[in-house]
Design an enzyme around this catalytic site. Structure first.
Site, PDB file in Angstrom:
ATOM      1  N   CYS A  58      25.831  33.707  15.275  1.00  0.00           N
ATOM      2  CA  CYS A  58      26.265  32.346  14.982  1.00  0.00           C
ATOM      3  C   CYS A  58      26.655  31.635  16.283  1.00  0.00           C
ATOM      4  O   CYS A  58      27.450  32.183  17.061  1.00  0.00           O
ATOM      5  CB  CYS A  58      27.460  32.380  14.024  1.00  0.00           C
ATOM      6  SG  CYS A  58      28.241  30.769  13.836  1.00  0.00           S
ATOM      7  N   CYS A 118      25.624  32.120   8.727  1.00  0.00           N
ATOM      8  CA  CYS A 118      26.732  32.822   9.343  1.00  0.00           C
ATOM      9  C   CYS A 118      27.606  33.259   8.172  1.00  0.00           C
ATOM     10  O   CYS A 118      28.019  32.435   7.366  1.00  0.00           O
ATOM     11  CB  CYS A 118      27.506  31.887  10.264  1.00  0.00           C
ATOM     12  SG  CYS A 118      29.125  32.543  10.656  1.00  0.00           S
ATOM     13  N   LYS A 151      -2.857  -2.597   7.702  1.00  0.00           N
ATOM     14  CA  LYS A 151      -2.001  -1.471   8.099  1.00  0.00           C
ATOM     15  C   LYS A 151      -0.861  -1.926   9.009  1.00  0.00           C
ATOM     16  O   LYS A 151      -1.075  -2.720   9.913  1.00  0.00           O
ATOM     17  CB  LYS A 151      -2.840  -0.424   8.834  1.00  0.00           C
ATOM     18  CG  LYS A 151      -3.766   0.367   7.936  1.00  0.00           C
ATOM     19  CD  LYS A 151      -2.969   1.298   7.057  1.00  0.00           C
ATOM     20  CE  LYS A 151      -3.769   2.411   6.453  1.00  0.00           C
ATOM     21  NZ  LYS A 151      -4.174   3.481   7.316  1.00  0.00           N
ATOM     22  N   CYS A 178      34.517  31.693  10.150  1.00  0.00           N
ATOM     23  CA  CYS A 178      33.758  31.032  11.220  1.00  0.00           C
ATOM     24  C   CYS A 178      34.356  29.656  11.497  1.00  0.00           C
ATOM     25  O   CYS A 178      34.468  28.827  10.602  1.00  0.00           O
ATOM     26  CB  CYS A 178      32.295  30.889  10.825  1.00  0.00           C
ATOM     27  SG  CYS A 178      31.365  29.821  11.946  1.00  0.00           S
ATOM     28  N   CYS A 206      30.723  31.266  16.145  1.00  0.00           N
ATOM     29  CA  CYS A 206      31.699  32.359  16.189  1.00  0.00           C
ATOM     30  C   CYS A 206      31.140  33.635  16.801  1.00  0.00           C
ATOM     31  O   CYS A 206      31.876  34.588  17.027  1.00  0.00           O
ATOM     32  CB  CYS A 206      32.240  32.646  14.788  1.00  0.00           C
ATOM     33  SG  CYS A 206      31.000  33.292  13.659  1.00  0.00           S
ATOM     34  N   LYS A 251       0.861  -1.173   0.000  1.00  0.00           N
ATOM     35  CA  LYS A 251       0.000   0.000   0.000  1.00  0.00           C
ATOM     36  C   LYS A 251       0.902   1.229   0.000  1.00  0.00           C
ATOM     37  O   LYS A 251       1.512   1.575   1.006  1.00  0.00           O
ATOM     38  CB  LYS A 251      -0.911  -0.001   1.225  1.00  0.00           C
ATOM     39  CG  LYS A 251      -1.900   1.134   1.218  1.00  0.00           C
ATOM     40  CD  LYS A 251      -2.959   0.912   2.275  1.00  0.00           C
ATOM     41  CE  LYS A 251      -3.985   2.021   2.291  1.00  0.00           C
ATOM     42  NZ  LYS A 251      -3.430   3.349   2.482  1.00  0.00           N
TER      43      LYS A 251
END
Ligand code: IVH
Length: 705
Positions: free
Chosen positions: A446, A464, A352, A469, A449, A150
Site C-alpha cells: 500500500c 490495502c 461533426k 491504514c 501504509c 448525432k
C-alpha cells in the site's frame, strides 16, 4: 394506405395534463376494456397504469407517482401473473427481463438498408454538400432541413406488428443485423407496445420498423463506475462501448442491470401511411410513445448557424454524448429521390464537432487509496486543454487497464473528456515512442501504509487490507468532520493528517478522547487553537442523529437519505436491527443501499466503533417531526440541493422543510427547484436538461419571503 389515423394534432396528445384520476393517471388513459372477467380486468388495468407511468418516468422524465407506488403496482401485477401464468403476455411490463440467456444471436435481415452518413467538419462543408446534391436534384437548392443531435451510441432497429414490439436488431453490416430483442426489452424507455394507450388516436401502421440510437446516460455511467470501483470490480472505459457491450451479450438479466436508454429518429419501413417529412415523423413517433431526440427545423442552411453554435456550447453539459449533429432534408420524397452513394444517403449529412480528445505526455502514474482501501491508479499529465478545461489528471481505471493498453510512463497518450465524466486515458500513441518510456509496476504494498495489498479472487481491484491504514482512515475522517456531516469547525485535512500521523487518532471516536496537553505539544498547535478545536469537537456531540448517520460514511447514505432514516428509526440501535426488507420499504432505498446498510452494521469493526461512541456518551437520538410552524411558503414544492453552499446541505434542507418544502436526492421533472451552489455537477446538468428551475441562496430567501 391503412394504419395512420391522425385525428388531432399529435402535439396535443403528448402534452402533460394536470387532470389526473386514481394513481396520477390522466382521465382517458385509465379507462380499460370492459370484460366480465374481473382478474383479467385487474391485470389489464395494472398493465395500462404501469405502461403509462413508465412512459412518464423514462420517456418524459416527468413521473406523477413515486418510485415506491410504481413498485407496488408492479408487484401487484407480478403476483397476479404468478397465480395465472397463462395470462402472461410478451408486452406485459413484467416481461422486460423474462428470457433465458441465448446461446447465440440469430441474424435479422433488415427490411431496408440501415444507412450510414457522410461527414462535414465545418459550415463550408455543409454548403458544398448542398451544392453537390443541388446538382443531382435541383429541388434540393430550395429544400428545408431538420437538425438533430448525432447520438454516440449503438444503432438499433425495432420492429412492431400491430403495435407490439416483436423484434429488435443491431445495425450489423447495414443489410443484416443481430437479433437482440431480449436485451432491448430491458430498456425501460423502449415501448413494448404502441401507442401508449388504447385511447390514443394516433395509431401505428400495422407493420412499423423504426431506427434509433441506444446509449448510456452519462450520470448513470458515472454512478455505475463508482459502484463498480467501490466493489473492487473493473470499471468501464467509456459509455459507448459499455452500451454496445451490454446490448451485445447473451444474458438479458445483465443488460437489465445497465440503465440504458434510447432515442428514435427514423421510420425504416412501414406498411401503412407515414408522415411525409422528417419533422412530422418525429412528432408522429413521439405521439406513439417513442422517445425522440430534440430537433429543430430550418428553411435554409444559414438559418441553422445559431443552432449549430448553441449545440456546440451545450454539448459538454448534456447527459449523453454526441459527436456532432445530423442535417437532414426534411421532405422524405426528395430525400429518397436523391438516392444513396455507397452507404451514405445524399439527403443527410453528419456535422461533426471537433474531438474532445487530445494528446499529451503521461508524466507519472500515481496511486490513490480510497475509503474502502481500493488502490486506483491515476495519470499525472502535462497540463492540456480539453473543451475549455485544463486537465492535469485523468483516470487509468485499474492496474489491468494499464497493462492491457500497454501504457508506459513518458508515453504520449490520448485523453478524452466527455460531459461531466472524469477524463480518462484512451491509450498510448505507440508511434510517438522514443524508447525512454518506462513500464509501470503496480505497487506490491500500500503506498500509504506499506502493508501488503491483496487482489481478491474474481475482482480486478487491489486492496490495502490494513484496517488501520492511514490513507483510508484519513478519507473516512475527512468525511466524518465535513460540513454536511458533524461539521467540526477548524478540523481540516491538514490537522486530520497530523492526528493520524501522530497515532493520536485511530478511528473517528478517538477524536472525542484527544488529550489537550498532548495536542499543545504538537508543532503549530498554540493553546488557543487547541481550545478552539476541542470546543468544536465537543460541540459536535450535540449534532442530530441524521448528521451522525451521514458522518458514518455508509455507502449510498448521503445527507438526504440519512435524514430519512433518522426520521424513520429515531435510534441507531433500531436501524442496526432493521432487515433488508424493512429498509427497502422506505422510499428511495433500493436493494443496493439496503444491503450496504445491513452489511455496515454487521461488521465487527463498525459495531466496536459504535460501542466506543456510546461509552463516550455520544449517541444522538432522533425526534419525531414537529408540527410545522411559521409560514409554509414552500408548501408542495420539491427541491434538490447540490454543490457547495454557504452552509451544509442539511441546514438548507431543514430550512426548506420548515417552510413546508420537500427535499429529495435526485433531479426529475417532478423537481420544482434545484438549489445549486458552486461546483454543481451532474445534477445541474440534469436540471438544465429537464428545464428545472435552478436557484441560488438569494432566490431561496426570496421564495421563503
Ligand atoms: S440518420 C438515413 N440521425 O450516426 C439515416 N443517424 O455516422 C442515416 N446517428 O449509423 C442515419 N444519431 O447510428 C441519424 N439523429 C441521428 C443519429 C444518427 C446518431 C448514428 C447512426 C449512424 C451514424 C452515422
Amino acid at each position: 394506405c391503412i394504419g395512420l389515423v391522425l385525428r388531432r394534432p399529435a402535439e396535443r396528445l403528448i402534452r402533460p395534463t394536470n387532470r389526473t384520476v386514481g394513481n396520477g393517471m390522466p382521465e382517458g388513459v385509465y379507462n380499460v376494456r370492459m370484460s366480465n372477467d374481473p382478474i383479467q380486468e385487474r391485470i389489464d388495468e395494472l398493465r395500462t397504469q404501469l405502461r403509462f407511468h413508465s412512459y412518464r418516468y423514462y420517456v418524459l422524465s416527468d413521473p406523477t407517482i413515486s418510485d415506491y407506488e410504481y413498485d407496488r403496482l408492479m408487484q401487484a401485477l407480478r403476483d397476479l401473473e404468478a397465480e395465472h401464468p397463462e395470462r402472461i403476455t410478451q408486452d406485459s411490463p413484467t416481461q422486460r427481463v423474462g428470457s433465458e440467456p441465448a446461446a447465440k444471436f440469430e441474424k435479422v435481415i433488415h427490411p431496408a438498408p440501415i444507412l450510414s452518413l457522410g461527414n462535414a467538419f465545418a459550415f463550408e462543408d455543409l454548403e458544398a454538400w448542398l451544392q453537390r446534391i443541388g446538382r443531382v436534384d435541383e429541388r434540393a437548392q430550395s429544400a428545408d432541413f431538420t437538425l438533430e443531435p448525432k447520438l454516440d451510441g449503438l444503432s438499433v432497429v425495432l420492429h412492431y406488428h400491430d403495435g407490439l414490439f416483436v423484434l429488435g436488431a443491431t445495425r450489423g453490416n447495414g443489410e443484416v443485423g443481430e437479433d437482440i430483442t431480449s436485451n432491448l426489452r430491458t430498456i425501460n424507455a423502449l415501448p413494448l407496445r404502441i401507442p401508449l394507450s388504447a385511447e390514443d388516436e394516433v395509431q401505428p401502421p400495422a407493420t412499423l420498423v423504426v431506427r434509433g440510437e441506444a446509449f448510456f446516460p452519462l450520470d448513470e455511467f458515472e454512478a455505475l463506475n463508482r459502484r463498480l470501483a467501490e466493489a473492487g470490480e473493473r470499471t468501464y472505459v467509456n459509455p459507448r462501448n459499455t452500451a454496445s457491450g451490454a446490448l451485445r451479450q447473451l444474458d438479458p438479466a445483465l443488460t437489465a442491470s445497465r440503465p440504458l436508454t434510447l432515442l428514435i429518429y427514423q421510420i425504416v419501413h412501414a406498411e401503412g401511411a407515414v408522415p411525409p417529412t422528417q419533422w412530422e415523423t418525429l412528432q408522429f413517433l413521439k405521439a406513439l410513445g417513442f422517445p425522440v431526440p430534440e430537433a429543430s427545423r430550418h428553411p435554409d442552411l444559414a438559418d441553422m448557424v445559431p443552432m449549430l453554435e448553441s449545440w456546440e456550447k451545450r454539448r459538454s453539459g448534456l447527459n449523453y454524448e454526441i459527436d456532432g449533429l445530423v442535417v437532414k432534408i426534411n421532405e422524405h420524397a426528395l430525400f429518397n429521390d436523391l438516392g444513396v452513394v455507397g452507404k451514405d444517403p445524399r439527403g443527410a449529412i453528419a456535422y461533426k464537432f471537433p474531438a474532445v480528445e487530445v494528446s499529451t505526455v503521461l508524466e507519472d502514474i500515481g496511486v490513490n487509496v480510497g475509503r474502502t482501501g481500493v488502490l486506483t491508479p491515476y495519470a499525472v499529465l502535462s497540463p492540456v486543454e480539453i473543451g475549455g478545461v485544463t486537465v492535469r489528471q485523468a483516470t487509468l481505471h485499474n492496474f489491468a487497464y494499464i497493462q492491457e493498453k500497454d501504457i508506459r510512463i513518458g508515453d504520449r497518450v490520448l485523453v478524452k473528456r466527455a460531459g461531466d465524466v472524469i477524463p480518462y486515458v484512451i491509450g498510448p500513441i505507440e508511434s510517438a515512442r522514443s524508447g525512454s518510456e518506462t513500464v509501470f509496476e503496480a505497487p506490491g504494498v500500500c503506498p500509504s501504509c506499506g502493508e501488503d495489498v491483496v487482489n481478491p479472487e474474481g475482482e480486478v481491484a487491489w486492496y490495502c487490507v490494513n484496517p488501520a491504514c492511514p490513507a483510508q482512515l484519513i478519507r473516512n475522517l475527512e468525511h466524518f468532520v465535513s460540513r454536511g456531516a458533524l461539521d467540526i469547525e477548524g478540523l481540516g485535512i491538514k490537522i486530520v493528517e497530523t492526528l493520524v500521523g501522530e497515532g493520536m487518532v485511530r478511528d473517528a471516536a478517538d477524536l472525542y478522547r484527544l488529550d489537550r496537553e498532548a495536542l499543545i505539544e504538537l508543532e503549530g498547535f498554540a493553546e488557543k487553537k487547541v481550545d478552539n478545536l476541542l470546543g468544536a469537537i465537543e460541540a459536535s456531540k450535540a449534532q442530530p442523529l441524521e448528521r451522525f448517520l451521514n458522518a458514518l460514511g455508509i455507502r449510498g447514505v448521503g445527507s438526504v437519505m440519512a435524514s430519512d432514516l433518522a426520521r424513520r428509526f429515531l435510534d441507531l440501535d433500531a436501524l442496526a436491527q432493521a432487515s433488508g426488507e424493512e429498509l427497502e420499504a422506505i422510499e428511495g432505498v433500493g436493494p443496493n443501499i439496503a444491503a450496504a446498510i445491513v452489511e455496515w452494521f454487521s461488521r465487527r469493526a463498525n459495531r466496536r466503533l459504535l460501542d466506543k461512541f456510546k461509552s463516550l456518551g455520544m449517541w444522538p437520538v432522533g425526534e419525531l417531526p414537529a408540527e410545522p410552524q411559521g409560514p409554509q411558503s414552500l408548501a408542495g414544492k420539491v427541491f434538490v440541493i447540490t454543490g457547495t453552499l454557504s452552509a451544509s446541505r442539511s441546514e438548507f434542507k431543514e430550512v426548506i422543510e420548515s417552510h413546508g418544502g420537500k427535499v429529495t436526492g435526485s433531479v426529475s421533472k417532478n423537481t420544482d427547484f434545484l438549489l445549486a451552489g458552486e461546483k454543481a455537477g451532474s445534477k445541474l446538468v440534469k436540471a438544465q436538461d429537464l428545464g428545472v428551475r435552478v436557484i441560488g441562496e438569494a432566490e431561496l430567501a426570496e421564495l421563503i419571503g
